[in-house]
Design a protein around this motif. Sequence first.
Motif, PDB file in Angstrom:
ATOM      1  N   ASP A 173       0.855  -1.192   0.000  1.00 17.97           N
ATOM      2  CA  ASP A 173       0.000   0.000   0.000  1.00 17.97           C
ATOM      3  C   ASP A 173       0.892   1.243   0.000  1.00 17.97           C
ATOM      4  OD1 ASP A 173      -2.128  -1.696   0.102  1.00 17.97           O
ATOM      5  OD2 ASP A 173      -2.535  -1.408   2.239  1.00 17.97           O
ATOM      6  N   PHE A 174       0.641   2.112  -0.972  1.00 13.77           N
ATOM      7  CA  PHE A 174       1.429   3.337  -1.113  1.00 13.77           C
ATOM      8  C   PHE A 174       0.494   4.520  -0.894  1.00 13.77           C
ATOM      9  CE2 PHE A 174       3.787   6.711  -3.111  1.00 13.77           C
ATOM     10  CZ  PHE A 174       5.097   6.404  -2.823  1.00 13.77           C
ATOM     11  N   VAL A 175       0.865   5.450   0.011  1.00 12.36           N
ATOM     12  CA  VAL A 175       0.034   6.596   0.379  1.00 12.36           C
ATOM     13  C   VAL A 175       0.647   7.857  -0.214  1.00 12.36           C
ATOM     14  CG1 VAL A 175      -0.945   7.945   2.266  1.00 12.36           C
ATOM     15  CG2 VAL A 175      -0.736   5.456   2.484  1.00 12.36           C
ATOM     16  N   LEU A 176      -0.168   8.647  -0.909  1.00 10.52           N
ATOM     17  CA  LEU A 176       0.241   9.931  -1.486  1.00 10.52           C
ATOM     18  C   LEU A 176      -0.400  11.050  -0.684  1.00 10.52           C
ATOM     19  CD1 LEU A 176      -0.321   9.056  -5.250  1.00 10.52           C
ATOM     20  CD2 LEU A 176       1.714   8.670  -3.872  1.00 10.52           C
ATOM     21  N   ARG A 177       0.355  12.110  -0.406  1.00 13.81           N
ATOM     22  CA  ARG A 177      -0.109  13.218   0.434  1.00 13.81           C
ATOM     23  C   ARG A 177       0.031  14.539  -0.320  1.00 13.81           C
ATOM     24  NH1 ARG A 177      -0.265  11.474   5.848  1.00 13.81           N
ATOM     25  NH2 ARG A 177       0.767   9.471   6.190  1.00 13.81           N
ATOM     26  N   ARG A 178      -0.848  15.470   0.033  1.00 12.74           N
ATOM     27  CA  ARG A 178      -0.772  16.805  -0.564  1.00 12.74           C
ATOM     28  C   ARG A 178       0.472  17.550  -0.104  1.00 12.74           C
ATOM     29  NH1 ARG A 178      -4.833  19.241  -3.398  1.00 12.74           N
ATOM     30  NH2 ARG A 178      -6.800  18.095  -3.597  1.00 12.74           N
ATOM     31  N   ASP A 179       0.885  17.351   1.140  1.00 13.52           N
ATOM     32  CA  ASP A 179       2.069  18.058   1.620  1.00 13.52           C
ATOM     33  C   ASP A 179       3.345  17.567   0.955  1.00 13.52           C
ATOM     34  OD1 ASP A 179       2.150  15.583   2.739  1.00 13.52           O
ATOM     35  OD2 ASP A 179       2.168  16.242   4.833  1.00 13.52           O
ATOM     36  N   ARG A 180       3.259  16.508   0.162  1.00  9.99           N
ATOM     37  CA  ARG A 180       4.406  16.026  -0.611  1.00  9.99           C
ATOM     38  C   ARG A 180       4.370  16.504  -2.052  1.00  9.99           C
ATOM     39  NH1 ARG A 180       8.638  14.313   1.921  1.00  9.99           N
ATOM     40  NH2 ARG A 180       9.125  12.890   0.214  1.00  9.99           N
ATOM     41  N   GLY A 181       3.420  17.407  -2.375  1.00 10.00           N
ATOM     42  CA  GLY A 181       3.359  17.984  -3.710  1.00 10.00           C
ATOM     43  C   GLY A 181       2.309  17.381  -4.620  1.00 10.00           C
ATOM     44  N   PHE A 182       1.495  16.453  -4.129  1.00 11.53           N
ATOM     45  CA  PHE A 182       0.475  15.822  -4.966  1.00 11.53           C
ATOM     46  C   PHE A 182      -0.810  16.642  -4.930  1.00 11.53           C
ATOM     47  CE2 PHE A 182       3.323  12.332  -3.940  1.00 11.53           C
ATOM     48  CZ  PHE A 182       3.488  11.723  -5.169  1.00 11.53           C
ATOM     49  N   GLU A 183      -1.479  16.720  -6.076  1.00 19.11           N
ATOM     50  CA  GLU A 183      -2.767  17.393  -6.223  1.00 19.11           C
ATOM     51  C   GLU A 183      -3.670  16.524  -7.079  1.00 19.11           C
ATOM     52  OE1 GLU A 183      -1.392  22.090  -5.939  1.00 19.11           O
ATOM     53  OE2 GLU A 183      -1.986  21.216  -7.860  1.00 19.11           O
ATOM     54  N   ALA A 184      -4.947  16.887  -7.088  1.00 17.15           N
ATOM     55  CA  ALA A 184      -5.894  16.146  -7.912  1.00 17.15           C
ATOM     56  C   ALA A 184      -5.530  16.311  -9.387  1.00 17.15           C
ATOM     57  CB  ALA A 184      -7.314  16.628  -7.650  1.00 17.15           C
ATOM     58  N   GLY A 185      -5.468  15.183 -10.098  1.00 23.37           N
ATOM     59  CA  GLY A 185      -5.087  15.210 -11.501  1.00 23.37           C
ATOM     60  C   GLY A 185      -4.690  13.822 -11.973  1.00 23.37           C
ATOM     61  N   GLU A 186      -4.018  13.777 -13.102  1.00 24.17           N
ATOM     62  CA  GLU A 186      -3.591  12.527 -13.718  1.00 24.17           C
ATOM     63  C   GLU A 186      -2.061  12.461 -13.722  1.00 24.17           C
ATOM     64  OE1 GLU A 186      -5.379  12.204 -17.546  1.00 24.17           O
ATOM     65  OE2 GLU A 186      -7.428  12.518 -16.791  1.00 24.17           O
TER      66      GLU A 186
END
Length: 319
Positions: A173-186
Amino acid sequence: MRTARPRTGHLSQPGARRQRAERSHARPAHARAGAARRLAGGGRGLLLAGGGRGLLLARVVAAALALIGAWLPATAAHAAGTVTIADRAPKEDGGRWKLKMTINYGGTPHLSHIPMLFSFTPTVHYERALTDQSPEKPILNRIPLQNQQSINESMDVGFSDGSGKVFSITKFDFVLRRDRGFEAGEYDLVIKRASDGVQMGQRQKITLKGDNEIIDRRAIVFTGEKKKKDKADSAGAETEKSDGAEEEQASDAEPASDPAEAPSDAEIPPDEAPPPVSPKQGGCGCRLSPEEASTPLALPLVALGAAAALARRRRARRG
């Protein structure tokens, strides 16, 4: 008298025709050999033409097999194992997205934990914007992206259980966070082994669903409450300025010392009153300091007496 008959008479024409036919069919032997050679050469040419086409086809097939053979080892060298994602379009939950993966190493790994590099390259950004056509409800704009820098995350993927036994397949399981630079998109996801750079599985496309921050793209914004608030703030600032000016004027009008502490002229006793100032007797118009004004008068009187005594002595000598 006899007349001579023509040699080519009616009776002689069939014979002549037979002779011409015999002469036409009776060709020399070398002519018949040349014709046979020409016929044989034509057949051989046809056979060679058919053989050339077959040779060309064989060469094309050999080249295709060589290309396929060269491509298969390269693919095997640059990709190993498989990676399967349960949901490629996860929804945001508290500023996070979770990717549930099943990784097949392609064989039993030599270590229980393999360091891997997860590279996410943004391809499409989901923008929420307020426009003149939709000033209240934000609309979703899918903005294509090119030549974007990848977001790299390093993780150690475990292929063993609690007993230490190593397996070739694991669930991760891999978790992506907004504070790591991820945003809604592709995004395009590529997983590689950190030790040798070999790619695990194929490139995969994932979509992070969520609500990004709203961007105001309206040409003109009318907000009456803000204007009223600005007017109230300006009025308050003016009242504060006027109050400050009145306080400064009042402070300037007040004496430096407390009037209760400073005695008035009526309260000063007559003995302690300052001596009267003598009238001016000419001069430069400068006011003498109290120390200079208090000079004793005995010195000029002594000088005057000395001058009178000196004048008397002179008169006595002359008489």
